[in-house]
Design a protein around this motif. Structure first.
Motif, PDB file in Angstrom:
ATOM      1  N   PHE A  92     -34.892  31.147  14.493  1.00  0.00           N
ATOM      2  CA  PHE A  92     -36.342  31.252  14.326  1.00  0.00           C
ATOM      3  C   PHE A  92     -36.937  29.895  13.937  1.00  0.00           C
ATOM      4  CE2 PHE A  92     -40.048  31.817  11.615  1.00  0.00           C
ATOM      5  CZ  PHE A  92     -40.854  32.641  12.387  1.00  0.00           C
ATOM      6  N   THR A  93     -36.277  29.206  13.014  1.00  0.00           N
ATOM      7  CA  THR A  93     -36.757  27.893  12.578  1.00  0.00           C
ATOM      8  C   THR A  93     -36.759  26.897  13.729  1.00  0.00           C
ATOM      9  OG1 THR A  93     -35.892  28.305  10.358  1.00  0.00           O
ATOM     10  CG2 THR A  93     -36.362  26.022  10.946  1.00  0.00           C
ATOM     11  N   THR A  94     -35.704  26.939  14.533  1.00  0.00           N
ATOM     12  CA  THR A  94     -35.610  26.005  15.657  1.00  0.00           C
ATOM     13  C   THR A  94     -36.711  26.249  16.682  1.00  0.00           C
ATOM     14  OG1 THR A  94     -33.207  25.910  15.363  1.00  0.00           O
ATOM     15  CG2 THR A  94     -34.091  25.127  17.462  1.00  0.00           C
ATOM     16  N   ALA A 100     -39.261  23.152  17.396  1.00  0.00           N
ATOM     17  CA  ALA A 100     -39.641  22.981  18.804  1.00  0.00           C
ATOM     18  C   ALA A 100     -41.065  22.438  18.973  1.00  0.00           C
ATOM     19  CB  ALA A 100     -39.469  24.301  19.553  1.00  0.00           C
ATOM     20  N   PRO A 101     -42.069  22.987  18.291  1.00  0.00           N
ATOM     21  CA  PRO A 101     -43.413  22.403  18.447  1.00  0.00           C
ATOM     22  C   PRO A 101     -43.505  20.961  17.960  1.00  0.00           C
ATOM     23  CG  PRO A 101     -43.543  24.609  17.504  1.00  0.00           C
ATOM     24  CD  PRO A 101     -42.106  24.206  17.469  1.00  0.00           C
ATOM     25  N   LEU A 102     -42.766  20.625  16.905  1.00  0.00           N
ATOM     26  CA  LEU A 102     -42.838  19.270  16.364  1.00  0.00           C
ATOM     27  C   LEU A 102     -42.148  18.253  17.267  1.00  0.00           C
ATOM     28  CD1 LEU A 102     -42.209  19.964  12.559  1.00  0.00           C
ATOM     29  CD2 LEU A 102     -44.362  19.331  13.648  1.00  0.00           C
ATOM     30  N   VAL A 103     -41.005  18.622  17.836  1.00  0.00           N
ATOM     31  CA  VAL A 103     -40.286  17.663  18.679  1.00  0.00           C
ATOM     32  C   VAL A 103     -40.966  17.470  20.029  1.00  0.00           C
ATOM     33  CG1 VAL A 103     -38.070  18.143  17.589  1.00  0.00           C
ATOM     34  CG2 VAL A 103     -38.757  19.451  19.606  1.00  0.00           C
ATOM     35  N   CYS A 104     -41.892  18.344  20.379  1.00  0.00           N
ATOM     36  CA  CYS A 104     -42.610  18.200  21.646  1.00  0.00           C
ATOM     37  C   CYS A 104     -43.818  17.272  21.532  1.00  0.00           C
ATOM     38  CB  CYS A 104     -43.059  19.570  22.159  1.00  0.00           C
ATOM     39  SG  CYS A 104     -41.691  20.611  22.735  1.00  0.00           S
ATOM     40  N   ILE A 105     -44.074  16.764  20.346  1.00  0.00           N
ATOM     41  CA  ILE A 105     -45.164  15.801  20.162  1.00  0.00           C
ATOM     42  C   ILE A 105     -44.763  14.468  20.783  1.00  0.00           C
ATOM     43  CG2 ILE A 105     -46.472  14.510  18.437  1.00  0.00           C
ATOM     44  CD1 ILE A 105     -46.319  16.939  16.628  1.00  0.00           C
ATOM     45  N   THR A 162     -32.391  19.203  21.210  1.00  0.00           N
ATOM     46  CA  THR A 162     -32.614  20.234  20.194  1.00  0.00           C
ATOM     47  C   THR A 162     -31.502  21.280  20.224  1.00  0.00           C
ATOM     48  OG1 THR A 162     -35.004  19.903  20.447  1.00  0.00           O
ATOM     49  CG2 THR A 162     -34.282  21.886  19.297  1.00  0.00           C
ATOM     50  N   SER A 163     -31.047  21.633  21.412  1.00  0.00           N
ATOM     51  CA  SER A 163     -29.945  22.597  21.529  1.00  0.00           C
ATOM     52  C   SER A 163     -28.662  22.034  20.936  1.00  0.00           C
ATOM     53  CB  SER A 163     -29.729  22.964  22.997  1.00  0.00           C
ATOM     54  OG  SER A 163     -30.898  23.544  23.551  1.00  0.00           O
ATOM     55  N   ALA A 164     -28.405  20.749  21.192  1.00  0.00           N
ATOM     56  CA  ALA A 164     -27.210  20.118  20.625  1.00  0.00           C
ATOM     57  C   ALA A 164     -27.279  20.089  19.099  1.00  0.00           C
ATOM     58  CB  ALA A 164     -27.058  18.704  21.177  1.00  0.00           C
ATOM     59  N   ALA A 165     -28.463  19.792  18.559  1.00  0.00           N
ATOM     60  CA  ALA A 165     -28.622  19.792  17.104  1.00  0.00           C
ATOM     61  C   ALA A 165     -28.433  21.191  16.526  1.00  0.00           C
ATOM     62  CB  ALA A 165     -30.002  19.253  16.739  1.00  0.00           C
TER      63      ALA A 165
END
Length: 282
Positions: free
Chosen positions: A3-5, A10-15, A204-207
């Motif tokens: 849920f956190t990811t 996800a919204p933050l890394v898409c910036i 993100t998936s790897a993390a």
């Protein structure tokens, strides 16, 4: 964690621009300060009432191979804490005033150093020999102070939020470097939506997988610190000085210092990896 990811990271890394992360970065620094303040307050309270034990201030040295190699295993963790080289250039590129570059770097490193020192000092003074590699695990037990459960929740939730808000900044520079490595001749990543989201999703998936399957954060810090962090902090800067394509680093002293950094990093890395292997088969 899933849920956190999906709904936080996800919204933050898409910036696409670092300046859009300034608020989240400021909040993350504030949460780190909260962690230090709460830990220090708990220690002061227990010290005033005489309920805190006196920790061992100096290590016990022995001729045992595991003890000697254990000292080198700490070095990669310390190196990892100060590796910020890969985020400096993206940050400076988005700054308007170039004269502030040096001040920003100096202030950031000074602030991080102060937070690291206070976190480690108050954490060890509070928990002593029972301090775990992941200090958040120490807050699972009863702290022996009023409202201990509330304080534990504040520390754990606050630091978890701190890590989540820090990750997008690290991911930003990582995404740029991975993209240039995999797609060296492609258009800039900002102009290719498909490639942008593909690289972001993969990282993100790897993390997420790493966070799910790595049992102890100490193991992750040891591995990254003795490999990639050593290269980023010492080997690559030393190699840049030795290559000196633009004739910026002139003088025999600078070249000797560069060789010293490279050899020191290589030696420390080999010793740290040897210590990790020794612990596995001990």
């Amino acid at each position: 964690m899933l849920f956190t990811t999906l709904f936080v990271l996800a919204p933050l890394v898409c910036i696409r621009h670092l300046d859009s992360l300034e608020l989240s970065s400021a909040i993350s620094v504030g949460l780190a300060v909260v962690f230090v303040v709460v830990t220090a307050a708990i220690f002061m309270y227990k010290l005033a009432f005489g309920t805190v034990s006196t920790p061992q201030l100096f290590p016990t040295f022995s001729a045992d191979a595991s003890a000697i190699l254990g000292l080198f295993s700490v070095v990669p963790v310390l190196v990892t804490a100060f590796i910020c080289h890969h985020t400096i250039h993206p940050v400076l590129n988005e700054m308007r005033n170039e004269s502030d570059h040096k001040k920003v770097v100096q202030f950031s490193i000074s602030l991080c150093t102060a937070l690291y020192v206070m976190t480690s000092a108050f954490g060890y003074l509070l928990f002593g020999e029972d301090t775990l590699s992941d200090i958040l695990s120490n807050f699972d037990a009863d702290l022996g102070v009023p409202y201990g459960t509330v304080l534990s929740d504040i520390v754990r939730v606050g630091y978890a939020l701190h890590l989540m808000l820090v990750y997008p900044v690290l991911n930003f520079s990582l995404r740029l470097n991975v993209d240039e490595l995999v797609f060296p001749r492609a258009v800039p990543l900002t102009y290719d939506n498909r490639r942008f989201y593909l690289v972001t999703c993969c990282l993100t998936s790897a993390a997420f997988l790493g966070a799910s399957f790595i049992p102890d954060i100490w193991d992750a810090f040891q591995f990254t610190g003795s490999t990639s962090a050593v290269c980023l902090g010492f080997v690559f800067p030393g190699a840049v000085v030795l290559r000196n394509r633009r004739h910026i680093f002139e003088g025999r002293g600078k070249k000797l210092l560069a060789w010293f950094l490279i050899l020191l990093a290589a030696g420390a890395s080999i010793m740290a990896i040897t210590g990790d292997i020794y612990e596995l088969f001990e």
